[in-house]
Scaffold this motif. Structure first.
Motif, mmCIF file in Angstrom:
data_model
loop_
_atom_site.group_PDB
_atom_site.id
_atom_site.type_symbol
_atom_site.label_atom_id
_atom_site.label_comp_id
_atom_site.label_asym_id
_atom_site.label_seq_id
_atom_site.Cartn_x
_atom_site.Cartn_y
_atom_site.Cartn_z
ATOM 1 N N LYS A 1 0.880 -1.159 0.000
ATOM 2 C CA LYS A 1 0.000 0.000 0.000
ATOM 3 C C LYS A 1 0.932 1.227 0.000
ATOM 4 O O LYS A 1 1.610 1.496 0.994
ATOM 5 N N SER B 1 9.542 17.350 13.022
ATOM 6 C CA SER B 1 8.955 16.106 13.503
ATOM 7 C C SER B 1 10.087 15.120 13.703
ATOM 8 O O SER B 1 10.993 15.039 12.882
ATOM 9 N N LYS C 1 -10.680 9.863 15.176
ATOM 10 C CA LYS C 1 -9.387 9.278 15.557
ATOM 11 C C LYS C 1 -8.925 9.815 16.910
ATOM 12 O O LYS C 1 -9.576 10.672 17.492
ATOM 13 N N LYS D 1 -7.710 16.281 3.853
ATOM 14 C CA LYS D 1 -6.720 15.815 2.886
ATOM 15 C C LYS D 1 -7.083 16.377 1.525
ATOM 16 O O LYS D 1 -8.176 16.181 1.021
ATOM 17 N N HIS E 1 -0.226 14.779 -10.684
ATOM 18 C CA HIS E 1 -0.680 13.890 -9.615
ATOM 19 C C HIS E 1 0.397 12.845 -9.279
ATOM 20 O O HIS E 1 0.710 12.607 -8.114
ATOM 21 N N LEU F 1 3.218 14.419 -7.443
ATOM 22 C CA LEU F 1 2.876 14.674 -6.045
ATOM 23 C C LEU F 1 3.036 13.402 -5.213
ATOM 24 O O LEU F 1 3.587 13.432 -4.109
ATOM 25 N N LEU F 2 2.539 12.272 -5.756
ATOM 26 C CA LEU F 2 2.655 11.006 -5.031
ATOM 27 C C LEU F 2 4.118 10.641 -4.804
ATOM 28 O O LEU F 2 4.467 10.027 -3.793
ATOM 29 N N ARG G 1 6.451 12.824 -4.510
ATOM 30 C CA ARG G 1 7.054 14.005 -3.882
ATOM 31 C C ARG G 1 8.156 14.595 -4.766
ATOM 32 O O ARG G 1 9.284 14.833 -4.319
ATOM 33 N N THR H 1 5.320 17.594 10.236
ATOM 34 C CA THR H 1 4.151 17.084 9.525
ATOM 35 C C THR H 1 3.005 17.122 10.513
ATOM 36 O O THR H 1 3.203 17.265 11.722
ATOM 37 N N LYS I 1 -2.676 11.476 8.958
ATOM 38 C CA LYS I 1 -2.822 10.591 7.798
ATOM 39 C C LYS I 1 -3.707 9.395 8.155
ATOM 40 O O LYS I 1 -3.910 9.063 9.305
ATOM 41 N N ASP I 2 -4.173 8.769 7.117
ATOM 42 C CA ASP I 2 -4.918 7.526 7.302
ATOM 43 C C ASP I 2 -3.938 6.373 7.363
ATOM 44 O O ASP I 2 -2.804 6.496 6.933
ATOM 45 N N GLN I 3 -4.409 5.263 7.913
ATOM 46 C CA GLN I 3 -3.544 4.097 7.908
ATOM 47 C C GLN I 3 -4.117 3.062 6.990
ATOM 48 O O GLN I 3 -5.274 2.778 7.044
#
Lengths: 493, 101
Positions: free
Chosen positions: A80, A148, A223, A272, B11, B14-15, B17, B95, B99-101
Motif C-alpha cells: 500500500k 517532527s 481518531k 486531505k 498527480h 505529487l505522489l 514528492r 508534519t 494521515k490515514d492508515q
C-alpha cells in the motif's frame, strides 16, 4: 428530525509478539529508547528482505476464529503505497484483496453505561465482521516546533486490522464492541489490548440518516481515541454536532475528526487535499501463504473458550449472578482459577466466587499483585481444599479467612496451616460443654439478667465460649449447648 | 495509444514528492505514455481461463519462528542516513499527524 446513527468500526490491534512482523528486531516499542530496535529491513535499506513471523500469522488466524470468521486458505501480501515520514519504505506491507480472515461476527452485551451492570434495558446483539487482516505498524512521530522526530522502533510491529459492517448504532454499542474485542485479544493472549498505550486503536466511521431512510449520510471518521470512555464520549459528541448541523439545514462534510480528550470535543483534522491513491500491488519480496488443513487445525485447537461463552455457562450451569460471571471471566486466568477452585461442583460455585472476588481480590489489591492471579502463591487447588474444610465444618468462616491470608502469604496448603496451628474447629460436645458450664459459672450476674429477659446477653455467653476455645468452637454446636445448659439452670433456680 | 495529461503527471509527481518544471512535465507526459503503451502490449495476450497470479515464485509459506536475533543495529549507524538528527531520532520537516492508515 430524528436520526439513526450508523457506525462501522475499524480497529487496529497491536500484537504482542517478541519480534517484528518481517524482521527479528524486538517488537517492544513502548518505553524503549528511540531507534534502538531497528535493522536494515525495518529501516528499508536497499537489498534487505522481509521474512514472515509465523506467530503473527497464527495470532491473526486465532482472532479470525474467535470472531467467527472464515480463514483464507490462500492469501498473499500487497504493498500500500503512500508517502509519510513514519513509513520508511514508502509503502506498508498489508493484505488487501485476500484478508487472512473474513465474513465473521461477534456477539456483544450492551450494558448500562453508568454502572456497567446488566439491567432491564440491556441486550445482546450481533455485529458482523467484514474482514481482519495482517499488516505492519508505522514508526512514531513526535512534533516539536518546526520539526517532527521519527522513532522507528514501532515500524514493522505486527498489527491486525479488524473492520466491522455498519451494524453499530449507539455510542454504548461501540463501547460494548471494543470492550468485547479487548477481552477477546486478551483471552487469546495476542495483545495487551491496552488502549491507553495504543495497543488497541478503535476508529469509528459514523454517519447519521433520517430514521426510516436507506441511503447512508456523509461519513465522518474519529481518531485519537485512547480509552473506551473516549470512544463513547466522542461518538456522543459527534452525534450532537452532526444533528445540529443537519437540523439547521447544513451539510456534514466528509472529514477526519480528532478527539480532544481534555476539552471533550472533536476537532477537524486538516482535510486531505489529495485523493488516496494507494496503488496496491502484490508484494514481490514475499511468497504467498497457503493455509493447509493441518495448520488450520493446529491453530484452531489453541483458541480457548471465550469470555461471553464462559459467562453464559457460569450463570446457567453454576447459577452465578450475571455480575459475578462478568467479574470472573474478564480475565482468562481468573476464570480458569475459579473453575479449578470450584472443581466442577455447582454447589461450590458461589463459595468459590465469593472467595475470589472478595478475599483474594482484596489481598491482591493490598499486596499490590499487579502480575495477575497467576502470580498468587495460593493455588486454586489449595483454595478448593479450604472451601471443602469450611463445608465440612473443620474450620468456621472467620478462621478460614485468616488461614487464607496465610496461604496467600506463604503458599502453604490449607490443611497444613490448620494442622500446624491447631485451628481445627472443636465439634466435640464434651469439650465444648465444659467451656459452656465454665462461662455460666463465671458470670452469675449475666445469667440472672438473661433469665430475667435480657435476650441479647445470649451473645455474651457465645462470645465467652468462643474466647475460651480461641475461636475454634463450632458456633452452631456452642449455641445449642448453651441453650440446653441455660434451660437446665432455669429449672434448677 | 495512451496520452497522459499534464494534470495526471502532476498527480504522479505529487505522489512521488517530486517538483517538476513545465518543460519536464511535458517530457514525462510523453515518456510515461510510451511506457504505458509498452505495458499495454500485455493486454493482447489471451488469458482466458487462467487465474490471476500474485507471484511467479515457486515457493510459498516461507516463515520464521518468533524470536529476536541480534539483527538490530547501533542507533548511531541507523541515524547515519538521517537528513537531520537530535542524536536519538530522525528529524524531518514538521508534519501533521492526520494521515490515514
Amino acid at each position: 428530525m430524528e436520526y439513526e446513527i450508523v457506525i462501522g468500526m475499524e480497529t487496529h490491534v497491536e500484537q504482542n509478539t517478541a519480534s517484528k512482523m518481517f524482521c527479528q528486531c524486538s517488537a517492544e516499542f513502548f518505553g524503549a529508547e528511540p531507534n534502538t530496535h531497528v535493522c536494515p529491513t525495518c529501516l528499508a535499506m536497499p537489498g534487505a528482505l522481509p521474512v514472515i513471523n509465523r506467530r503473527a500469522v497464527e495470532n491473526a488466524m486465532m482472532i479470525g476464529l474467535a470472531l467467527n470468521c472464515k480463514i483464507a486458505r490462500h492469501t498473499f501480501w500487497e504493498r500500500k503505497s503512500y508517502w509519510y515520514p513514519d513509513l520508511p519504505k514508502g509503502y506498508q506491507i498489508t493484505q488487501y484483496e485476500y484478508p487472512i480472515a473474513y465474513d465473521g461476527y461477534i456477539d456483544i452485551d450492551v450494558r448500562d453505561s453508568a454502572s456497567g451492570n446488566w439491567t432491564e434495558q440491556s441486550y445482546r446483539k450481533r455485529v458482523r465482521i467484514r474482514r481482519a487482516h495482517l499488516e505492519e505498524d508505522t514508526g512514531k512521530l513526535t512534533h516539536i516546533g518546526g520539526s517532527s522526530f521519527v522513532d522507528f522502533n514501532r515500524a514493522g510491529v505486527p498489527l491486525i486490522e479488524i473492520v466491522t459492517e455498519p451494524d453499530i448504532h449507539t455510542a454504548d454499542e461501540a463501547y460494548a464492541f471494543l470492550s468485547a474485542l479487548r477481552d477477546i485479544v486478551r483471552y487469546l493472549g495476542v495483545s495487551s489490548g491496552d488502549m491507553e498505550k495504543g495497543a488497541m486503536r478503535g476508529e469509528p466511521n459514523m454517519s447519521l440518516r433520517p430514521i426510516g431512510t436507506e441511503p447512508f449520510g456523509t461519513k465522518v471518521e474519529i481518531k485519537n481515541l485512547n480509552s473506551l470512555r473516549a470512544v463513547r464520549d466522542s461518538i456522543e459528541y459527534e452525534v450532537k454536532r452532526q444533528t445540529e448541523v443537519l437540523n439547521s439545514g447544513g451539510k456534514v462534510h466528509q472529514v477526519t475528526m480528532g478527539w480532544d480528550d481534555a476539552r471533550g470535543v472533536t476537532v477537524t483534522q486538516r482535510d486531505k487535499e489529495e485523493a488516496h491513491d494507494y496503488r496496491y500491488f502484490p508484494e514481490p519480496d514475499l511468497p504467498p501463504l497457503d493455509v493447509s488443513e493441518e495448520w488450520f487445525e493446529s491453530v484452531r485447537k489453541r483458541v480457548p473458550e471465550l469470555a461471553l461463552s464462559r459467562q453464559d455457562r457460569f450463570t446457567q450451569t453454576y447459577g452465578l449472578s450475571a455480575y459475578d460471571a462478568v467479574v470472573l471471566t474478564r480475565d482468562r486466568a481468573v476464570a480458569e482459577y475459579f473453575e479449578i477452585a470450584m472443581g466442577g461442583i455447582p454447589a461450590r460455585a458461589k463459595a468459590a466466587a465469593n472467595w475470589i472476588t472478595g478475599e483474594l481480590f482484596r489481598l491482591m489489591g493490598s499486596a499490590g499483585v499487579s502480575a495477575g492471579i497467576n502470580a498468587v502463591k495460593a493455588s486454586p487447588a489449595q483454595l478448593a481444599e479450604l472451601i471443602e474444610m469450611v463445608e465440612n465444618k473443620v474450620v468456621n468462616i472467620n478462621t478460614a479467612k485468616s488461614v487464607f491470608e496465610e496461604m496467600f502469604a506463604t503458599g502453604q496448603g490449607a490443611k497444613a496451616i490448620v494442622d500446624a496451628k491447631g485451628l481445627a474447629q472443636i465439634s466435640d460436645t464434651s469439650a465444648l460443654d465444659k467451656a459452656v458450664q465454665d462461662a455460666l459459672d463465671a458470670n452469675p450476674g449475666q445469667l440472672k439478667g438473661y433469665l430475667a429477659g435480657q435476650d441479647k446477653l445470649f451473645q455474651f455467653f457465645v462470645g465467652q465460649v468462643m474466647k475460651a476455645t480461641k475461636g475454634k468452637g463450632n458456633p452452631q454446636i456452642v449455641q445449642g449447648l448453651l441453650k440446653d445448659a441455660i434451660e437446665k439452670r432455669r429449672l434448677s433456680v | 495509444m495512451a496520452r497522459l495529461t499534464v494534470e495526471e503527471v502532476d498527480h504522479i509527481a505529487l505522489l512521488a514528492r517530486l517538483t517538476l518544471s513545465d518543460e519536464e512535465k511535458g517530457l514525462y507526459a510523453q515518456q510515461l505514455s510510451a511506457i504505458l503503451d509498452y505495458a499495454a502490449e500485455l493486454a493482447d495476450i489471451d488469458v482466458e481461463g487462467i487465474p490471476p497470479t500474485a507471484t511467479v515464485l515457486a515457493v510459498h509459506n516461507i516463515l520464521r519462528q518468533d524470536d529476536i536475533a541480534g539483527v538490530s543495529i547501533a542507533r548511531d549507524d541507523a541515524l547515519k542516513n538521517a537528513p537531520r538528527t537530535d542524536g536519538a531520532s530522525f528529524e524531518v520537516q514538521a508534519t501533521f499527524d492526520n494521515k490515514d492508515q
